[in-house]
Write an enzyme that holds these catalytic residues in place. Structure first.
Site, short mmCIF file in Angstrom:
data_model
loop_
_atom_site.label_atom_id
_atom_site.label_comp_id
_atom_site.label_asym_id
_atom_site.label_seq_id
_atom_site.Cartn_x
_atom_site.Cartn_y
_atom_site.Cartn_z
N GLU A 39 0.82 -1.22 0.00
CA GLU A 39 0.00 0.00 0.00
C GLU A 39 0.86 1.27 0.00
OE1 GLU A 39 -2.73 0.62 3.28
OE2 GLU A 39 -3.76 2.21 2.18
N GLU A 89 2.74 10.35 5.76
CA GLU A 89 2.66 9.11 6.54
C GLU A 89 3.84 8.18 6.29
OE1 GLU A 89 -1.23 7.25 6.86
OE2 GLU A 89 -2.17 9.12 6.27
N ASP A 115 -5.18 3.45 -2.47
CA ASP A 115 -6.04 4.10 -1.48
C ASP A 115 -6.38 5.50 -2.03
OD1 ASP A 115 -6.75 5.87 0.67
OD2 ASP A 115 -6.02 4.37 2.11
N HIS A 157 -4.82 8.63 -0.28
CA HIS A 157 -3.39 8.89 -0.55
C HIS A 157 -3.19 9.30 -2.01
CE1 HIS A 157 -2.65 7.44 3.41
NE2 HIS A 157 -3.15 6.23 3.13
N HIS A 161 -8.72 1.02 -1.19
CA HIS A 161 -9.34 1.65 -0.02
C HIS A 161 -10.14 2.85 -0.50
CE1 HIS A 161 -6.69 0.00 3.47
NE2 HIS A 161 -7.72 -0.79 3.18
N ARG A 173 -10.96 12.37 3.39
CA ARG A 173 -11.02 11.09 4.11
C ARG A 173 -12.38 10.81 4.75
NH1 ARG A 173 -5.72 7.84 6.29
NH2 ARG A 173 -6.30 6.10 5.00
N GLU A 210 -12.41 2.85 3.95
CA GLU A 210 -11.47 3.18 5.03
C GLU A 210 -11.56 4.69 5.17
OE1 GLU A 210 -6.94 2.10 6.22
OE2 GLU A 210 -7.16 3.43 4.52
#
Ligand code: LER
Ligand code: MN
Length: 262
Positions: free
Chosen positions: A146, A152, A179, A182, A205, A211, A240
């Site tokens: 991922e 992060e 994701d 991201h 995700h 988010r 997520e």
């Protein structure tokens, strides 16, 4: 394309309640957290039998760090990821989500062997993935690399970097995931990066630009889903994200929005 949700996003209750609610809301899968999987495996296997909803994936939850400073941390990550791969296989899940490392580099400056720490980390990760990939092939569950955004992790921020690692490892069960949160920060074009990832893409995700649940931000899911259709994406997409209250109402709204774009 099947839609799943991470277990922790469903309101409090037993795991059986969560499976029941996921099924009632129209999800096709649940993404399980990898923490304590050894103790939970029996219970999850039993509960899973009563529902149509599948276990899509196991989300990390391993100890150690594949790019940690100490050999012990790297060995621990390898051991724990193997346990989760075996669990994924028993649960008939696609595989295990693996983030090679969070945050800054932990290893020392590799000069004069390599100019940049990422080159050293890349060599190390490829060696580890060759061992893990062999195990993944044996049990039949995928390692899902991922990419995370730059805040992060310093290592693997874009899909193409993860694909490049898979190519070099060259093992069937080492693949990638995407994701949307991201990607919204790191990719120049989300549809184009999905297209390029093509057959390497085995999990997704779902989150909007902020988010929150899809539909509560400004990500262009329409263009992205068109790209996924073009590459014939057939795996899960798991929520997520943060879900605005009231939870059930927002989930229904988000699912309806996503399905209208598929
Ligand atoms: C962290 O931001 C994330 O996206 C997780 O899926 C990491 O496992
Ligand atoms: Mn994620």
């Amino acid at each position: 394309m099947r839609i799943a949700i991470q277990e922790n996003l469903l309101p409090r209750g037993s795991l059986r309640d969560k499976f029941a609610l996921a099924e009632k809301l129209g999800f096709e899968g649940i993404e399980i957290w990898g923490h304590n999987i050894e103790e939970r495996l029996g219970e999850i296997m039993e509960i899973k039998q009563s529902f149509k909803v599948a276990v899509s994936t196991i989300c990390s939850g391993y100890r150690g760090d594949l790019l940690g400073l100490e050999r012990e941390e790297r060995e621990l990550a390898i051991r724990d990821i193997k346990v989760r791969l075996e669990a994924a296989s028993k649960l008939e899940a696609v595989g295990v989500i693996v983030v090679p490392t969070f945050g800054k580099p932990k290893l020392p400056d590799p000069w004069p062997l390599y100019e940049r720490i990422e080159e050293f980390e890349r060599r190390l990760l490829i060696a580890e993935l060759k061992e893990l990939g062999k195990y993944a092939d044996d049990v039949g569950a995928f390692i899902l690399l991922e990419p995370l955004n730059r805040y992060e992790t310093h290592f693997i921020n874009r899909l193409e970097q993860a694909v490049d690692i898979c190519n070099e490892v060259g093992i069937e069960h080492v693949k990638i995931m995407a994701d949307f949160f991201h990607m919204n920060i790191e990719e120049a074009s989300i549809p184009e990066s999905l297209r390029r990832a093509g057959g390497y893409l085995h999990h997704i995700h779902l989150a909007d630009s902020n988010r929150l649940a899809p539909g509560f931000g400004h990500t262009d899911f329409k263009g992205a889903f068109k790209a996924l259709k073009e590459i014939d994406y057939r795996y899960f997409m798991a929520f997520e994200c943060r879900i605005p209250r009231p939870i059930e109402e927002s989930i229904r709204k988000s699912l309806a929005y996503l399905r209208s774009l598929m």
